[in-house]
Write a protein that holds these residues in place. Structure first.
Motif, PDB file in Angstrom:
ATOM      1  N   ASP A 119      49.107  92.685  72.101  1.00 15.58           N
ATOM      2  CA  ASP A 119      48.817  91.490  71.307  1.00 15.58           C
ATOM      3  C   ASP A 119      49.363  90.253  72.015  1.00 15.58           C
ATOM      4  OD1 ASP A 119      51.510  91.801  70.977  1.00 15.58           O
ATOM      5  OD2 ASP A 119      51.482  92.104  68.816  1.00 15.58           O
ATOM      6  N   VAL A 120      49.162  89.115  71.415  1.00 23.28           N
ATOM      7  CA  VAL A 120      49.575  87.844  72.022  1.00 23.28           C
ATOM      8  C   VAL A 120      51.083  87.811  72.226  1.00 23.28           C
ATOM      9  CG1 VAL A 120      49.621  85.343  71.709  1.00 23.28           C
ATOM     10  CG2 VAL A 120      47.594  86.611  71.074  1.00 23.28           C
ATOM     11  N   LYS A 121      51.837  88.346  71.284  1.00 22.11           N
ATOM     12  CA  LYS A 121      53.306  88.362  71.388  1.00 22.11           C
ATOM     13  C   LYS A 121      53.744  89.153  72.625  1.00 22.11           C
ATOM     14  CE  LYS A 121      57.491  89.649  68.983  1.00 22.11           C
ATOM     15  NZ  LYS A 121      58.091  90.423  67.924  1.00 22.11           N
ATOM     16  N   THR A 122      53.107  90.295  72.842  1.00 21.84           N
ATOM     17  CA  THR A 122      53.428  91.134  74.005  1.00 21.84           C
ATOM     18  C   THR A 122      53.085  90.400  75.305  1.00 21.84           C
ATOM     19  OG1 THR A 122      52.928  93.095  72.684  1.00 21.84           O
ATOM     20  CG2 THR A 122      53.044  93.395  75.062  1.00 21.84           C
ATOM     21  N   ARG A 156      52.968  87.176  75.783  1.00 18.67           N
ATOM     22  CA  ARG A 156      53.958  86.092  75.982  1.00 18.67           C
ATOM     23  C   ARG A 156      55.278  86.644  76.521  1.00 18.67           C
ATOM     24  NH1 ARG A 156      52.534  82.834  70.593  1.00 18.67           N
ATOM     25  NH2 ARG A 156      50.845  81.591  71.456  1.00 18.67           N
ATOM     26  N   GLU A 157      55.709  87.782  75.991  1.00 21.51           N
ATOM     27  CA  GLU A 157      56.954  88.391  76.469  1.00 21.51           C
ATOM     28  C   GLU A 157      56.829  88.789  77.936  1.00 21.51           C
ATOM     29  OE1 GLU A 157      58.011  91.637  73.896  1.00 21.51           O
ATOM     30  OE2 GLU A 157      58.331  90.305  72.174  1.00 21.51           O
TER      31      GLU A 157
END
Length: 149
Positions: free
Chosen positions: A4-7, A9-10
Motif C-alpha cells: 500500500d501507499v504507507k509501505t 513511503r516507508e
C-alpha cells in the motif's frame, strides 16, 4: 502482505535513510522496485569571449567617404558576434566583390565565432552595392555588413 501507499513511503524513506540506490519488494505476485534518481552534476566553465570593438560609426564613415546613402538601401546584417572574413581562408579569393549579383543561398562571407566558421548566405537574389566591414573585423549581431539592392 499487501503493498500500500504507507509501505511504499516507508521503503522510499529507507532509500534515503540507508543511502541505497534501489529497493525491490515482491508480494503475492506484485513486484515493486524503487530506484533512487541519479543526479548529474554539471560544471560550467567560464568562456572567454573576445572583446567586441563596437562598430559604431562604421556606417556613417562609409556614408561620408563613399557618398552612399545607406539609410535608404537594404542591407545584410551579421547574424551573430564574431570575426568577419570575406574568403574561406587567407589568400583565397573573396566570396563576393562590390557590384556582384548573388543568388539566393550563395555564400557572402564567413563569421567566425568560438572557432566555428559560420557562412552568411544571401536570402534572395540581389546586387551587392557596398561591403561595409573590413576583412578580420569583429562584428556584433545586427551590424550592417553589406548594402544590397
Amino acid at each position: 502482505m499487501k503493498i500500500d501507499v504507507k509501505t511504499i513511503r516507508e521503503l522510499a524513506g529507507n532509500i534515503e535513510k540507508y543511502n541505497l540506490n534501489e529497493i525491490s519488494l515482491e508480494s503475492e505476485g506484485v513486484k515493486l522496485v524503487l530506484k533512487k534518481e541519479k543526479l548529474v552534476q554539471v560544471e560550467t566553465l567560464p568562456v572567454q569571449i573576445p572583446a567586441v570593438q563596437p562598430s559604431t560609426g562604421v556606417v556613417e564613415e562609409v556614408q561620408e567617404r563613399e557618398g552612399v546613402d545607406i539609410q535608404e538601401k537594404e542591407y545584410i546584417t551579421a547574424p551573430m558576434v564574431g570575426t568577419f572574413y570575406r574568403s574561406s581562408a587567407p589568400g583565397n579569393p573573396a566570396f563576393i566583390e562590390e557590384g556582384d549579383t548573388v543568388s539566393n543561398g550563395e555564400t557572402l562571407c564567413i563569421i567566425e565565432a568560438m572557432k566555428l566558421m559560420n557562412e552568411v548566405k544571401a536570402s534572395k537574389k540581389c546586387k551587392v552595392v557596398k561591403i561595409l566591414v573590413e576583412d578580420g573585423q569583429i562584428v556584433k549581431k545586427g551590424d550592417k555588413l553589406f548594402v544590397i539592392e
